[in-house]
Design an enzyme around this catalytic site. Sequence first.
Site, short mmCIF file in Angstrom:
data_model
loop_
_atom_site.label_atom_id
_atom_site.label_comp_id
_atom_site.label_asym_id
_atom_site.label_seq_id
_atom_site.Cartn_x
_atom_site.Cartn_y
_atom_site.Cartn_z
N ASP A 110 0.85 -1.18 0.00
CA ASP A 110 0.00 0.00 0.00
C ASP A 110 0.89 1.23 0.00
O ASP A 110 2.10 1.10 -0.20
CB ASP A 110 -0.99 -0.01 1.16
CG ASP A 110 -2.37 0.46 0.72
OD1 ASP A 110 -2.50 1.64 0.35
OD2 ASP A 110 -3.30 -0.36 0.70
N CYS B 106 -7.68 -4.65 1.35
CA CYS B 106 -6.61 -5.41 2.01
C CYS B 106 -5.44 -5.68 1.07
O CYS B 106 -4.35 -5.97 1.52
CB CYS B 106 -7.15 -6.71 2.59
SG CYS B 106 -8.07 -7.72 1.42
N LYS B 107 -5.65 -5.56 -0.25
CA LYS B 107 -4.56 -5.71 -1.23
C LYS B 107 -3.69 -6.92 -0.93
O LYS B 107 -2.47 -6.84 -1.00
CB LYS B 107 -3.72 -4.44 -1.29
CG LYS B 107 -4.48 -3.18 -1.72
CD LYS B 107 -3.54 -1.99 -1.89
CE LYS B 107 -4.25 -0.72 -2.35
NZ LYS B 107 -5.16 -0.14 -1.36
N ARG B 108 -4.28 -8.06 -0.61
CA ARG B 108 -3.51 -9.26 -0.34
C ARG B 108 -2.98 -9.85 -1.64
O ARG B 108 -3.48 -9.52 -2.74
CB ARG B 108 -4.37 -10.31 0.40
CG ARG B 108 -4.93 -9.86 1.74
CD ARG B 108 -3.86 -9.36 2.69
NE ARG B 108 -4.36 -9.17 4.04
CZ ARG B 108 -4.23 -8.05 4.74
NH1 ARG B 108 -3.65 -6.98 4.22
NH2 ARG B 108 -4.67 -7.97 5.98
#
Lengths: 303, 303
Positions: A110, B106-108
């Site tokens: 991020d 969450c950009k997992r």
Amino acid sequence: MSRNFADRLTAAIEQNNSRVVVGLDPQYDKLPEPLRQRAESQQLPQSVRELWAINEFCTQIIEATGEFACAFKPQIAFFERYGGHGLLLLERLLRAHRDQLWIMDCKRSDIGSTSEAYAAAYFSTGGSAPLEVDAVTHNPYLGHDSIAPYLPFLEADKGMFLLVKTSNPSSGDFQDLLVGDLPLAEHVAQKVDKWGEECLGARGYSSLGMVVGATYPETAQVLRRIAPRCYILVPGLETQGGQLSDAGCFTNEDGGGAVFNFSRAVIYAYQSPGSTFGPEQYASAAREAAAKYREALNTALKT
Amino acid sequence: MSRNFADRLTAAIEQNNSRVVVGLDPQYDKLPEPLRQRAESQQLPQSVRELWAINEFCTQIIEATGEFACAFKPQIAFFERYGGHGLLLLERLLRAHRDQLWIMDCKRSDIGSTSEAYAAAYFSTGGSAPLEVDAVTHNPYLGHDSIAPYLPFLEADKGMFLLVKTSNPSSGDFQDLLVGDLPLAEHVAQKVDKWGEECLGARGYSSLGMVVGATYPETAQVLRRIAPRCYILVPGLETQGGQLSDAGCFTNEDGGGAVFNFSRAVIYAYQSPGSTFGPEQYASAAREAAAKYREALNTALKT
């Protein structure tokens, strides 16, 4: 002793004469049957039973394998799947074993204040972060902005491993695309080498490392030359098909600069074909497997 | 009513006549002074005081802005920074507001059983996942393997937004690199369009969408054409410099296919220059801001 993460990793390798990272991937369904039976016999909600068993399992594994490993790598997803209670358990495991070196496999990505918040979860200057570890894995797709908030920590005593070439079959979907004459992964490696210049340790390695899968040894040789000062964290040996005999593709000529993760092959070693250990002896089986892989790597990398 | 996520998002847009996603980025230092004073007056550990204030703040924001938004997007990092207790609070907020549509930012990114574990954290067939939401954001760097474990959920009722072109200044480090004649981001968009074919809803949109930053409207026009069936989640309007007048670059010709996230510009609206609301009235300020952006987008996209 230097506080620089790369130096601390080198010291841990030398202290235990081991390049083995033990990956903690606790999946309840794979835990030894007797342990699951003990969990199921308790008057607890199912998720608490599972967390109880995972705590017991991880504790035994850490204590059995610690002297044969240079670091532990918990995969946070196997705790996050239990939500807040899962992370509370992971916090407890980290606190109880602060003497070990910890690499959190979280692969976050991020920017700006969000990246700062992630850094605050994992890194602190005084050891007060809830999930305090020594290093994290990180996904580079968002570029330098996503790494910048971590750099002050890397210049102090923390480390980071950027995903460059991952071990999975479809890693080539994007990582192998040719940018000019070179695959994307090589461009990422060039950046990792450059971005890590400010956090070199006394031993010449940077605290900004990279992840390169054991399943791509030829690619690894190229990436190794592009970023000779980067530690490489190598997943995918054994269970995913990577070969121990290719270990030298990931190290520098002196055998340094790489550590090798073993998750299932160590922690579930009691299940492996030909194992002489029963399910009650899972910790002894893990200990023997960690010792075996330590020796195999040291033999393969003897210069 | 269709259970398909893209259809559910379209229905939410129509029900509230709003393309506004309210981003929940709660940072304790930015919370209104009176709320922080109430927190600090309590005989609690500092982290619990902060979580108490964040819970109060988010609850008020959700209740004040819900009717002007099509979805909420919590940024998990601002909860994860508090470790397990932070995720427990997020679980509580999600449970208390199940009537809203939730996109977990969450950009997992991971593969195999690890990706399955993440999916189990956020998605379930029966609503039993600890952090149950309607959709997640995801980083595509690892390729199709990282998405595969989520696809059965997308074919049912869940959604996913893959990072394609992010809003930050250094997003170009890798996303703009030319692969052949086209930037990497365009290759990723081609894959998103293809991979989403199995989860098209009745309204023609796929439950596999993409994230394209408001700060790159010209790129967005190209990506829009590459993947006309994808919903675009657009971060970066206002606070990061994206212009409302460019909203049409992200939608299809009928004004559909995009939703726009506002985090700080809505939740901290009481702090904005010229605000007529005091810090005690932060929820009213957020409500007015959400209504204002709803109207501004609808005006900009009137066909």
